[in-house]
Scaffold this active site. Structure first.
Site, mmCIF file in Angstrom:
data_model
loop_
_atom_site.group_PDB
_atom_site.id
_atom_site.type_symbol
_atom_site.label_atom_id
_atom_site.label_comp_id
_atom_site.label_asym_id
_atom_site.label_seq_id
_atom_site.Cartn_x
_atom_site.Cartn_y
_atom_site.Cartn_z
ATOM 1 C CG ASP A 1 -20.111 -13.970 -18.290
ATOM 2 O OD1 ASP A 1 -20.170 -13.434 -19.402
ATOM 3 O OD2 ASP A 1 -19.860 -13.346 -17.247
ATOM 4 C CD GLU B 1 -22.379 -7.614 -19.337
ATOM 5 O OE1 GLU B 1 -21.676 -7.457 -18.328
ATOM 6 O OE2 GLU B 1 -23.125 -8.599 -19.476
HETATM 7 C C1 GLC Z 1 -20.244 -9.956 -17.047
HETATM 8 C C2 GLC Z 1 -19.623 -10.098 -18.400
HETATM 9 C C3 GLC Z 1 -18.199 -10.586 -18.377
HETATM 10 C C4 GLC Z 1 -17.529 -10.174 -17.091
HETATM 11 C C5 GLC Z 1 -18.246 -10.831 -15.936
HETATM 12 C C6 GLC Z 1 -17.674 -10.424 -14.579
HETATM 13 O O1 GLC Z 1 -21.594 -10.222 -17.092
HETATM 14 O O2 GLC Z 1 -20.324 -10.847 -19.381
HETATM 15 O O3 GLC Z 1 -17.535 -10.039 -19.527
HETATM 16 O O4 GLC Z 1 -16.172 -10.571 -17.116
HETATM 17 O O5 GLC Z 1 -19.634 -10.573 -15.950
HETATM 18 O O6 GLC Z 1 -17.940 -9.075 -14.327
#
Ligand code: GLC
Length: 652
Positions: free
Chosen positions: A348, A541
């Site tokens: 991530d 988030e």
């Molecule tokens: C974010 C998220 C994830 C996302 C990624 C790219 O922090 O946790 O769900 O796909 O970054 O944006």
């Protein structure tokens, strides 16, 4: 057996790898024939598959002839060869630097197309809201084509994978159709429409040159205080599976690449365990036993992997104190070994940087050795690339681990047809922002509505005057929620994109019903009923981690309080419509409402809300999670919920 996921042009079965006789003949003959010498840039793509097939059929007689100089495709360029043969051939041609480049996903803000060529990067992403130009489809297409052209200039032209969070439509793009968020789709519980949604979202992505989405989220959210609750279909793993699978199938059928995320137990973290600044539960620790992890949180992955999902994204969270980004048991032994996952694992967003080691090189080694195949390293991508190279050279990272990671990445690129269609021109050209997509989204909105209470005031009737108040009535941003045009979404009535607010939809339905919508406070006295539309500010988030989940707390829309007071003081019947990403605490307010409907986060097609309120259709939505009376009741098996999972009154 889960439905086989079909990608463009046929059933795609990732489980078996057939290394046929054709492979051996093809490879020996390739080495004999005078194809493009190693090191030169081969003509890509090969003139035509027919030409390469012809070449292949003449290869068997090549040994007896002086090999003619032809531009016969190299094995990896030959679509008639088994994928594994193509992977093996291409891998064998790559330098360690090129292999490390494939394992890096940079962010568009830090890596230009020229950087892609220079470092032979495997992927670029747009983080939430990282949009080119005016954010419209043309700007996106110009950008993604520039990146792909840059990738094609590499010594070995390996198609770039551009990825975005198309989590409820192509939601970074202006004028895209934004669908209801996952929790609403859980309430709608319409697997047959999920596949159609997947195709629609894929069409809008492909129209902008983007093949890869970081969706669907397979979180099985347990604590509604979590800011990502709305990204979860349900607290029930079976419901998550039943909706995520057809959605992923639809994405693939539409030519897009889905991602199962966030592996694993992202929805099982415990409140108060997050170490991220300002967060409470997001990225926290799932302090649960393995049995709970498997039957609640791993279960959706079993079906997705059996169906051949190409990518899995690692969770920021931890399991019993160990960050998932370095959980070798779960990433390698379970995911790749026990479950047989053949695609690739991506970290991530800078997730490896959260690992408790002194240097980036140590963090990279820990993650890659645990089973991460591609590193989503938005800013430090060049350092991460160097760390992979140095890690192999100094023995911190086995060469075999890098070869496995790169093979997985190449496998997905081959399987998804990107070598034959790097610019996505052979995929069905669908529409962007079409009426067809809007109708589908509005239908899902209508199906997602959950009727919580009704003393008979609903449906609104002909001749009635309905006074509408509340901050979520006419605010496209509030009804779209997070991950909408930007990471955190937006609120206010200045439209940044097309769409229909809930109020606009009410006016259309009232006209059809012979009723009247009033919004001027001077008209309150005339009203027969007050429709109170309240909810939450958009968030994404951990920003959305909510200690109180109340209609008047930090995440509540500013206009909630005056609207609640106006409705109460009106001494009129009140119908409340809640626009939020989770089941908020409404136990007290509910007592004074004559009716209440949960509308979740409907997206741009707010016209889907009014028809059920006016009796044009019934309410069919069912709660995908328990609705708690108080925050203190969360997770307590003995506490009776305000409304149980599966609850929803039906109004025919
Ligand atoms: C974010 C998220 C994830 C996302 C990624 C790219 O922090 O946790 O769900 O796909 O970054 O944006």
């Amino acid at each position: 057996m889960a439905a086989k996921i079909t990608n463009k042009g046929g059933i795609w079965i990732m489980q078996t790898r057939l290394i046929g006789i054709v492979l051996i003949v093809g490879l020996i003959a390739t080495l004999l024939c005078s194809c493009t010498p190693l090191g030169a840039t081969p003509s890509y793509p090969p003139a035509s598959i027919a030409a390469s097939t012809a070449t292949a059929s003449s290869i068997t007689s090549a040994e007896s002839q002086t090999p003619a100089v032809t531009d016969a495709p190299l094995p990896y360029q030959d679509a008639s060869l088994p994928v594994e043969a193509r992977v093996k051939d291409l891998l064998g041609r790559m330098t360690l630097d090129e292999k490390a480049g494939q394992m890096i996903q940079a962010e568009r803000g830090s890596a230009s197309p020229a950087a892609v060529t220079k470092a032979a990067l495997g992927s670029v992403l747009s983080g939430g809201g990282s949009t080119p130009g005016d954010g419209g489809p043309e700007a996106w297409l110009d950008m993604t084509q520039a990146y792909q052209q840059a990738a094609m200039k590499c010594r070995l032209p390996i198609p770039l994978l551009y990825g975005v969070d198309a989590v409820h439509g192509h939601n970074n793009a202006v004028e895209a159709v934004l669908f209801p968020h996952n929790i609403a789709l859980g309430a709608a519980n319409s697997p047959e429409l999920m596949k159609q949604m997947g195709v629609a979202v894929a069409e809008e992505m492909i129209a902008t040159g983007i093949p890869w989405t970081f969706a669907p989220c397979l979180a099985v959210a347990q604590d509604p205080r979590w800011g990502r609750t709305y990204e979860s279909f349900s607290s029930d793993p079976a419901l998550v599976t039943s909706l995520a699978l057809p959605y992923a199938d639809g994405l693939l059928a539409g030519g897009a690449i889905p991602t199962a995320k966030h592996y694993v137990a992202d929805g099982g973290a415990i409140w108060g365990t997050s170490k991220a600044i300002g967060y409470h539960i997001d990225q926290g620790d799932a302090a649960i036993d393995e049995q709970t992890l498997r039957h609640t949180h791993l279960a959706p992955y079993l079906a997705m992997i059996k169906a051949g999902v190409p990518v899995v994204m690692v969770s920021f969270s931890s399991w019993n104190g160990v960050k998932l980004h370095e959980q070798k048991y779960l990433l390698t032994d379970v995911l790749k070994g026990e479950l047989g996952f053949q695609g690739f694992v991506i970290s991530d967003y800078n997730g490896i940087e959260q690992l408790a080691y002194g240097t980036l090189a140590e963090k990279v080694a820990a993650a890659v050795n645990a089973g991460v195949d591609m590193l989503m390293e938005t800013g430090l991508y060049a350092m991460a690339l160097k760390a992979i190279v140095s890690g192999v050279n100094n023995g911190m990272i086995p060469q075999a681990r890098v070869d496995d990671a790169v093979s997985r990445i190449l496998r997905v690129k081959f399987e998804m047809g990107l070598f034959e269609d790097p610019f996505l021109q052979k995929r069905k050209a669908g529409g962007f922002g079409t009426d067809e997509h809007k109708v589908l989204a509005a239908e899902l909105v209508a199906r997602s509505l959950v009727l919580l209470k009704n003393d008979g005031i609903l449906p609104f009737k002909a001749g009635q005057k309905v006074f509408v108040t509340g901050p979520a009535a006419d605010d496209l941003g509030a009804q779209c929620g997070g991950w909408s045009l930007s990471w955190q979404g937006w609120t206010s009535d200045n439209r940044k994109t097309g769409g229909t607010t809930i109020l606009a939809g009410l006016k259309l339905a009232a006209a059809r019903a012979g009723a009247e919508i009033l919004t001027d406070s001077a008209d309150l006295e005339k009203a027969d009923v007050v429709l109170l539309i309240i909810g939450e500010k958009p968030y994404a988030e951990g920003v959305g981690d909510s200690p109180d989940m109340s209609l008047t707390g930090k995440l509540a829309l500013d206009g909630n309080v005056p609207a609640l007071e106006l409705a109460k003081s009106s001494e009129k019947p009140v119908v409340a419509l809640v626009v939020a990403g989770r089941e908020m605490v409404i136990s007290d307010e509910l007592k004074s409402w004559n009716a209440a409907v949960m509308a979740w986060l409907p997206g741009t097609e707010g016209q889907g809300v009014a028809p059920a309120l006016f009796g044009e259709r019934g309410f069919t939505g069912k709660l995908p999670m328990p609705w708690y009376r108080t925050v203190e009741d969360i997770g307590k098996q003995e506490a009776e919920p305000l409304f149980p999972i599966g609850y929803g009154l039906e109004q025919k």
